[in-house]
Design an enzyme around this catalytic site. Structure first.
Site, PDB file in Angstrom:
ATOM      1  N   CYS A 137       0.842  -1.182   0.000  1.00 43.32           N
ATOM      2  CA  CYS A 137       0.000   0.000   0.000  1.00 43.32           C
ATOM      3  C   CYS A 137       0.879   1.234   0.000  1.00 43.32           C
ATOM      4  O   CYS A 137       2.041   1.194  -0.363  1.00 43.32           O
ATOM      5  CB  CYS A 137      -0.897  -0.014   1.238  1.00 43.32           C
ATOM      6  SG  CYS A 137      -1.740  -1.601   1.513  1.00 43.32           S
ATOM      7  N   ARG A 160      -4.942   1.614   0.100  1.00 43.28           N
ATOM      8  CA  ARG A 160      -4.813   0.169   0.230  1.00 43.28           C
ATOM      9  C   ARG A 160      -4.848  -0.566  -1.099  1.00 43.28           C
ATOM     10  O   ARG A 160      -5.710  -0.320  -1.939  1.00 43.28           O
ATOM     11  CB  ARG A 160      -5.925  -0.397   1.127  1.00 43.28           C
ATOM     12  CG  ARG A 160      -5.699  -1.884   1.429  1.00 43.28           C
ATOM     13  CD  ARG A 160      -6.786  -2.490   2.279  1.00 43.28           C
ATOM     14  NE  ARG A 160      -6.416  -3.848   2.674  1.00 43.28           N
ATOM     15  CZ  ARG A 160      -7.271  -4.831   2.921  1.00 43.28           C
ATOM     16  NH1 ARG A 160      -8.573  -4.596   2.854  1.00 43.28           N
ATOM     17  NH2 ARG A 160      -6.848  -6.032   3.250  1.00 43.28           N
ATOM     18  N   ILE A 184      -3.832  -9.355   1.895  1.00 37.67           N
ATOM     19  CA  ILE A 184      -4.131 -10.280   2.989  1.00 37.67           C
ATOM     20  C   ILE A 184      -5.409  -9.821   3.690  1.00 37.67           C
ATOM     21  O   ILE A 184      -5.559  -8.642   3.998  1.00 37.67           O
ATOM     22  CB  ILE A 184      -2.968 -10.342   4.006  1.00 37.67           C
ATOM     23  CG1 ILE A 184      -1.670 -10.809   3.326  1.00 37.67           C
ATOM     24  CG2 ILE A 184      -3.319 -11.237   5.182  1.00 37.67           C
ATOM     25  CD1 ILE A 184      -1.669 -12.262   2.909  1.00 37.67           C
ATOM     26  N   ASN A 200       2.909  -0.225   5.240  1.00 35.38           N
ATOM     27  CA  ASN A 200       3.097  -0.580   3.837  1.00 35.38           C
ATOM     28  C   ASN A 200       4.027  -1.776   3.763  1.00 35.38           C
ATOM     29  O   ASN A 200       5.148  -1.723   4.274  1.00 35.38           O
ATOM     30  CB  ASN A 200       3.699   0.617   3.082  1.00 35.38           C
ATOM     31  CG  ASN A 200       4.163   0.245   1.691  1.00 35.38           C
ATOM     32  OD1 ASN A 200       3.612  -0.643   1.054  1.00 35.38           O
ATOM     33  ND2 ASN A 200       5.188   0.930   1.219  1.00 35.38           N
TER      34      ASN A 200
END
Length: 632
Positions: free
Chosen positions: A2, A52, A56, A77
């Site tokens: 991210c 984002r 996961i 991140n």
């Protein structure tokens, strides 16, 4: 993977409305890093913004994330590959979890271990954690610098971001760092922790920091890439290397979205792909090349994929595509990076994103296992060790008067010059003597050796090969290899994972003695032995091209007019002697010298300048610019 932005207020704010709007604007600059969603957190001390890319726990892994009645808040991140093991360890200690994400595990790890948390992690990461009760901001960057983290101080506020372009929203000016520019011209990248903006720095790999109210940012190193070679049986080390790579690839494939892999014609990516295929038989691979003969590994990659029984998807890049995308790519760099291989990496990531969200790649193998041809040099220069220093000085004078290109000149220069005075890493574009002709504000008291001397001091007890590896890990790998890996894949919203750059793999690689790194003229000898029986035979001992680019040819032909126009129109006269650069181009076209890398290095700076200073060649994403530019 991210992106995030954040601010720490040394003095609590009475109201946060203005800061909230600023954080949103900063966050908007990195939508490409996280197109799936955004999130925010604010109180009187901190402001967090997050973009984002869901990997996961796709449903519940959003950020900023809180833990323990909102006492702790995190923006993060990267990926924590041992999050399952850490979670089990923490659950045994009584911790509970509300999500299946590695982010919550990281936050709980901090809750338990406090400032020892970073050393517990196996992964690639940059993060900020806010402890509301203690009013402490804690952050860290992964051991090798796979994930970036920039920061700047403006008055009583410290700003952080995954990309420097976000910080430009908060700044009122850009102050070009002339010392950083001078070093860039030698290294082809800006050596960390500097950036080309004098106000902005990078958090160094393997370091963590804390900030407290009314206090300065305090850094601490939690990881050093130390080499500790041991003399042991070759077969034992081969097994350890193979086991470590299998383990690393396995945990690097933990994902709730599709995973693929880049594939070139060399041993590094082929080893990763061969192992990954055992865990994921339907693995897709991606390759890139050029039409120019000798500058494509697509055919070799397809042969490798066919031998493994997996799919390979390839892309052939034209000079026109390369030129058209270059300004946008330079914008994504944040700082100028003159490695031509960055552009094909951008294109292979763009192709891969059509099929997967995560890709594996072979970065780091050369630095860890001794893969660069230059690492063979210490062995070839062994005879010079017996020559007295006085005689070496005389031989250097002889070499100085020998014509350029004369046989033996380079050997004398290298053999009679100490390693720390001649080696600055894998790229040396402009020598100091030449930079005087290039730069209008050349500082004779500043040398490229100023960047490397710390690393030579830290590795003073090492062999010459280990010294070279240590320097490369701290300069070339983090400043070039990993910067382009992150920026080019994130530009396409693709997460890149690099299994060789894993603490477990490094621990084994650091034990390999010199004689098993280069042997009988073969680089990465032990890695190749570990790959036997796993990697297809045709690629096992093949020399790697990586992502070669026909820049030398293009500058004389397809790109010549385009490059000439950029040089002539560039408004970099305050920094660059443009007549000298044009002469480099003339000599290159006349085959008087191969000036391709020198020209490319200056060209990338000029394009960077046109975007960040002149406000030309601006990609659509560039919606915010600083209000004023300061030249110093």
């Amino acid at each position: 993977m991210c992106g995030f932005v954040g601010v720490f207020n040394k003095h609590p704010l009475a109201q946060t409305a203005d800061q909230e709007e600023l954080i949103k604007q900063m966050n908007q600059m990195i939508v490409h890093r996280g197109p799936d969603s955004d999130g925010y957190f604010h109180d009187e001390h901190v402001g967090f913004g997050f973009r984002r890319l869901s990997i996961i726990d796709v449903e519940n892994g959003g950020q900023p994330l809180s833990y323990e009645d909102e006492t702790y808040w995190i923006i993060f991140n990267g990926e924590i590959y041992n999050y399952i093991e850490l979670r089990e360890e923490l659950e045994a200690k009584g911790y509970t979890f509300n999500t299946d994400s590695d982010t919550e595990v990281l936050l709980a790890t901090y809750r338990h271990y406090k400032e020892e948390a970073a050393s517990k992690l196996r992964g690639m990461f940059a993060f900020l954690i806010w402890n509301k009760n203690d009013h402490v901001l804690y952050g860290a960057r992964d051991p090798f610098g796979i994930k970036p983290l920039y920061y700047t101080t403006i008055n009583d506020q410290v700003y952080f971001a995954s990309e420097r372009k976000s910080l430009m929203v908060a700044q009122n000016d850009i102050e070009i760092d002339k010392e950083a520019l001078q070093q860039y011209m030698s290294f082809q990248f800006v050596p960390e922790p500097s950036t080309l903006d004098a106000h902005v720095k990078k958090v160094e790999p393997g370091s963590q920091f804390t900030i407290r109210p009314d206090g300065d940012i305090t850094f601490k190193t939690y990881f050093k890439a130390n080499f500790k070679p041991v003399q042991t049986e070759e077969d034992k080390l081969v097994k350890e290397v193979r086991d470590a790579i299998y383990d690393s690839v396995n945990v690097h494939m933990r994902s709730d979205v599709p995973v693929g892999s880049f594939l070139s014609g060399g041993i590094d990516s082929s080893f990763i792909v061969s192992v990954a295929k055992e865990f994921h038989p339907s693995l897709k691979t991606f390759s890139v090349g050029f039409e120019q003969q000798g500058f494509s590994e697509v055919d070799v990659a397809k042969e490798t994929a066919a031998a493994l029984g997996i799919e390979n998807i390839s892309k052939v890049i034209s000079p026109e595509e390369y030129m058209n995308e270059l300004p946008k790519i330079v914008w994504h760099f944040d700082d100028p990076l003159a490695d031509p291989a960055a552009i094909p990496l951008y294109f292979v990531a763009k192709e891969a994103k059509k099929h997967v969200t995560v890709a594996l790649s072979g970065e780091g193998a050369d630095e860890l296992f001794g893969g660069y041809n230059i690492y063979r040099e210490p062995l070839s220069l062994k005879p010079f060790e017996r020559i007295p220093s006085g005689l070496k000085k005389m031989l250097l004078h002889v070499a100085a008067v020998m014509p350029e290109g004369m046989r033996g000149k380079s050997l004398l220069e290298r053999g009679c010059t100490p390693l720390q005075d001649r080696y600055i890493g894998n790229a040396k574009i402009f020598e100091e003597s030449v930079k005087k002709q290039l730069l209008k504000h050349y500082n004779p008291n500043l040398s490229y050796r100023d960047v490397t001397k710390t690393y030579f001091t830290e590795s003073s007890s090492y062999s010459d090969i280990n010294k070279m590896q240590y320097v490369d890990i701290h300069t070339w790998m983090r400043g070039d290899i990993l910067l382009k890996a992150d920026k080019m894949t994130m530009a396409n919203s693709l997460e890149l994972r690099v299994p060789f750059l894993d603490k477990v793999v490094f621990d084994v690689a650091s034990k390999i003695p010199d004689e098993l790194k280069t042997k009988n003229g073969t680089t990465k000898y032990l890695l190749r032995k570990a790959a036997e029986g796993i990697v297809p035979e045709h690629v096992l001992n093949r020399k790697k091209l990586g992502f070669p680019v026909p820049i030398r040819h293009w500058l004389k032909n397809e790109m010549n007019e385009w490059v000439r126009n950029i040089i002539q129109e560039s408004q970099t006269d305050a920094y660059i002697h443009k007549d000298y650069v044009l002469q480099l181009l003339e000599d290159h076209c006349a085959d008087k010298a191969d000036n391709s890398r020198k020209i490319w290095t200056v060209l990338i700076f000029m394009i960077w300048h046109s975007i960040n200073i002149e406000k030309r060649y601006m990609p659509e994403e560039l919606s915010h610019q600083p209000k004023e530019v300061i030249f110093v």
